[in-house]
Design a protein around this motif. Sequence first.
Motif, PDB file in Angstrom:
ATOM      1  N   ASN A 167     -20.671 -68.523 135.417  1.00  0.00           N
ATOM      2  CA  ASN A 167     -21.852 -69.045 136.460  1.00  0.00           C
ATOM      3  C   ASN A 167     -22.323 -67.418 136.874  1.00  0.00           C
ATOM      4  OD1 ASN A 167     -21.801 -71.598 136.232  1.00  0.00           O
ATOM      5  ND2 ASN A 167     -20.059 -71.705 137.697  1.00  0.00           N
ATOM      6  N   LEU A 168     -21.783 -66.522 137.110  1.00  0.00           N
ATOM      7  CA  LEU A 168     -22.326 -65.250 137.410  1.00  0.00           C
ATOM      8  C   LEU A 168     -23.306 -64.994 136.459  1.00  0.00           C
ATOM      9  CD1 LEU A 168     -22.830 -62.734 138.844  1.00  0.00           C
ATOM     10  CD2 LEU A 168     -20.487 -61.744 137.899  1.00  0.00           C
ATOM     11  N   ASP A 169     -22.786 -64.823 135.002  1.00  0.00           N
ATOM     12  CA  ASP A 169     -23.929 -64.502 133.915  1.00  0.00           C
ATOM     13  C   ASP A 169     -25.132 -65.408 134.058  1.00  0.00           C
ATOM     14  OD1 ASP A 169     -22.359 -62.706 133.060  1.00  0.00           O
ATOM     15  OD2 ASP A 169     -21.334 -63.870 131.777  1.00  0.00           O
ATOM     16  N   GLN A 170     -24.796 -66.785 134.450  1.00  0.00           N
ATOM     17  CA  GLN A 170     -26.154 -67.526 134.518  1.00  0.00           C
ATOM     18  C   GLN A 170     -26.868 -67.242 135.526  1.00  0.00           C
ATOM     19  OE1 GLN A 170     -24.545 -71.687 134.551  1.00  0.00           O
ATOM     20  NE2 GLN A 170     -26.604 -72.517 134.924  1.00  0.00           N
ATOM     21  N   ALA A 171     -26.325 -66.831 136.519  1.00  0.00           N
ATOM     22  CA  ALA A 171     -27.313 -66.322 137.962  1.00  0.00           C
ATOM     23  C   ALA A 171     -28.135 -64.962 137.418  1.00  0.00           C
ATOM     24  CB  ALA A 171     -26.601 -66.339 139.229  1.00  0.00           C
ATOM     25  N   LYS A 177     -31.459 -63.566 142.939  1.00  0.00           N
ATOM     26  CA  LYS A 177     -31.188 -62.558 143.752  1.00  0.00           C
ATOM     27  C   LYS A 177     -29.670 -62.917 143.923  1.00  0.00           C
ATOM     28  CE  LYS A 177     -32.232 -60.029 148.050  1.00  0.00           C
ATOM     29  NZ  LYS A 177     -32.958 -59.905 149.149  1.00  0.00           N
ATOM     30  N   VAL A 178     -28.554 -62.205 143.710  1.00  0.00           N
ATOM     31  CA  VAL A 178     -27.292 -62.220 143.841  1.00  0.00           C
ATOM     32  C   VAL A 178     -26.534 -61.033 144.677  1.00  0.00           C
ATOM     33  CG1 VAL A 178     -25.124 -62.595 142.607  1.00  0.00           C
ATOM     34  CG2 VAL A 178     -27.358 -63.566 141.773  1.00  0.00           C
ATOM     35  N   LEU A 179     -25.752 -61.495 145.511  1.00  0.00           N
ATOM     36  CA  LEU A 179     -24.903 -60.307 146.288  1.00  0.00           C
ATOM     37  C   LEU A 179     -23.571 -60.683 145.870  1.00  0.00           C
ATOM     38  CD1 LEU A 179     -24.167 -58.002 148.284  1.00  0.00           C
ATOM     39  CD2 LEU A 179     -24.213 -59.758 150.080  1.00  0.00           C
ATOM     40  N   ILE A 180     -22.519 -59.892 145.246  1.00  0.00           N
ATOM     41  CA  ILE A 180     -21.106 -60.157 144.873  1.00  0.00           C
ATOM     42  C   ILE A 180     -20.429 -59.769 146.103  1.00  0.00           C
ATOM     43  CG2 ILE A 180     -19.245 -59.836 143.544  1.00  0.00           C
ATOM     44  CD1 ILE A 180     -21.451 -61.606 142.254  1.00  0.00           C
ATOM     45  N   ARG A 181     -19.376 -60.449 146.587  1.00  0.00           N
ATOM     46  CA  ARG A 181     -18.379 -60.137 147.623  1.00  0.00           C
ATOM     47  C   ARG A 181     -17.130 -59.992 147.176  1.00  0.00           C
ATOM     48  NH1 ARG A 181     -20.854 -63.048 153.204  1.00  0.00           N
ATOM     49  NH2 ARG A 181     -22.353 -61.472 153.809  1.00  0.00           N
ATOM     50  N   ILE A 182     -16.529 -58.757 147.332  1.00  0.00           N
ATOM     51  CA  ILE A 182     -15.022 -58.804 146.964  1.00  0.00           C
ATOM     52  C   ILE A 182     -14.075 -58.694 148.199  1.00  0.00           C
ATOM     53  CG2 ILE A 182     -13.337 -57.546 145.722  1.00  0.00           C
ATOM     54  CD1 ILE A 182     -15.716 -56.470 143.844  1.00  0.00           C
ATOM     55  N   PRO A 183     -13.301 -59.907 148.495  1.00  0.00           N
ATOM     56  CA  PRO A 183     -12.349 -59.583 149.558  1.00  0.00           C
ATOM     57  C   PRO A 183     -11.182 -58.511 149.060  1.00  0.00           C
ATOM     58  CG  PRO A 183     -11.834 -61.666 148.504  1.00  0.00           C
ATOM     59  CD  PRO A 183     -13.312 -60.902 147.909  1.00  0.00           C
ATOM     60  N   ILE A 184     -10.895 -57.480 149.903  1.00  0.00           N
ATOM     61  CA  ILE A 184      -9.809 -56.597 149.429  1.00  0.00           C
ATOM     62  C   ILE A 184      -8.602 -56.805 150.240  1.00  0.00           C
ATOM     63  CG2 ILE A 184      -9.304 -54.302 149.327  1.00  0.00           C
ATOM     64  CD1 ILE A 184     -11.640 -54.847 147.534  1.00  0.00           C
ATOM     65  N   ILE A 185      -7.556 -57.564 149.344  1.00  0.00           N
ATOM     66  CA  ILE A 185      -6.350 -57.996 149.775  1.00  0.00           C
ATOM     67  C   ILE A 185      -5.155 -57.065 149.269  1.00  0.00           C
ATOM     68  CG2 ILE A 185      -4.854 -60.190 150.013  1.00  0.00           C
ATOM     69  CD1 ILE A 185      -7.752 -60.378 150.976  1.00  0.00           C
ATOM     70  N   PRO A 186      -4.514 -56.601 150.567  1.00  0.00           N
ATOM     71  CA  PRO A 186      -3.130 -55.835 150.313  1.00  0.00           C
ATOM     72  C   PRO A 186      -2.415 -56.480 149.103  1.00  0.00           C
ATOM     73  CG  PRO A 186      -3.729 -55.631 152.553  1.00  0.00           C
ATOM     74  CD  PRO A 186      -4.506 -56.795 152.005  1.00  0.00           C
ATOM     75  N   GLY A 187      -1.926 -55.548 148.108  1.00  0.00           N
ATOM     76  CA  GLY A 187      -1.014 -56.198 147.402  1.00  0.00           C
ATOM     77  C   GLY A 187      -1.383 -56.932 146.400  1.00  0.00           C
ATOM     78  N   PHE A 188      -2.792 -57.085 146.325  1.00  0.00           N
ATOM     79  CA  PHE A 188      -3.329 -58.128 145.141  1.00  0.00           C
ATOM     80  C   PHE A 188      -4.595 -57.384 144.315  1.00  0.00           C
ATOM     81  CE2 PHE A 188      -6.800 -61.458 144.499  1.00  0.00           C
ATOM     82  CZ  PHE A 188      -6.157 -62.053 143.289  1.00  0.00           C
ATOM     83  N   ASN A 189      -5.300 -56.906 145.194  1.00  0.00           N
ATOM     84  CA  ASN A 189      -6.402 -56.104 144.366  1.00  0.00           C
ATOM     85  C   ASN A 189      -6.983 -54.763 145.135  1.00  0.00           C
ATOM     86  OD1 ASN A 189      -7.888 -57.138 146.592  1.00  0.00           O
ATOM     87  ND2 ASN A 189      -9.295 -58.540 145.648  1.00  0.00           N
TER      88      ASN A 189
END
Length: 260
Positions: A167-171, A177-189
Amino acid sequence: MMEEKKGCVFNIQRFSIHDGPGIRTTIFFKGCPLRCTWCSNPESQRRAPEPIWDNIKKKEIITGDYYTIEELMTTIRKDLDYYHESGGGVTVTGGEVLAQKDFVLALLQACRQEGIHTTCETSAYSSQKDFQELLENTDLLIMDIKHYDDIQHLSKTHVHLSPILKNLDQAVHAQRKVLIRIPIIPGFNDSLADAERFGLLLKCHNVQQVELLPFHQFGKSKYKYLNRTYEFDNVPQLTSADLIPYSEVIKRYQVDCLIA
C-alpha cells in the motif's frame, strides 16, 4: 426507511496541531487489526464501545460512542474559520480508520465537498482496493511503519508487513502526499543498525520524508484501567535528543528525517 449509517468514535479533539497542517479537528475511531504491544490508545483496539475505569470520576465509564456523519460534521463546522486561516482541516485516526472504512470514507467525502482539508493517519494494513479508496479521499496520508522485518513486525503487531509495504508503494506511485512515521521502541527497533535498515527500506520505496516518534508512557495507565497487561511497564521513555543519531543515519539515505 434505511437506518442512518453510524461510526464508533472514542475521542474528538478540537484545536489539534500535531496531526497534519494547521489547526485541526482530530477524530479517533475505534477498531484496529493490529495489536502493537506498546499501543498508547489500547481503548481504540476493539471495534465497539467498552468499559474503562475513570480514575478521576472513580467509576467505570464507557469509552466509545456512535455518531452519524451529520453529527460529526456539526462539530467539524464549528472551527471552519480556524481551518481557513491556518491551512488546517480534519484528521481521521484511530485505532485504524480502515476498520470502519465505509463510514470514514463517507466522512472524508463530506469534508471535501465543503472544501475542508483531510488528513488520514493509518497503519495501511488493508486490501489494496480499500486503501485506494482511502487515497482518493485524502489530501495528506500519514502512515506508520513499525519495523522493516516481517517476522519482527509480526511478533509485536500480530500482522504481516507485506500488505503495508504494497500500500505504501501504491501511495507513492499515485504521487500522493505521504508522511511516514516510525515509532522508536526500545528493544524492538531502536538500534543504529535498525536505523540503517529503515533508511534502506525507505529509499527502496521512494519515501521522501519520515518522522521519528520517541517511545513514551502516556498510555501506560490505560492498561490498568482496562484490566490488560502492559509489556513496557518499566521501560524508560525516549526523548527527541535520544533519536538524533538515529535520524542522522536515515538522512544518509537521502530521506528527510524529522523527530517529533
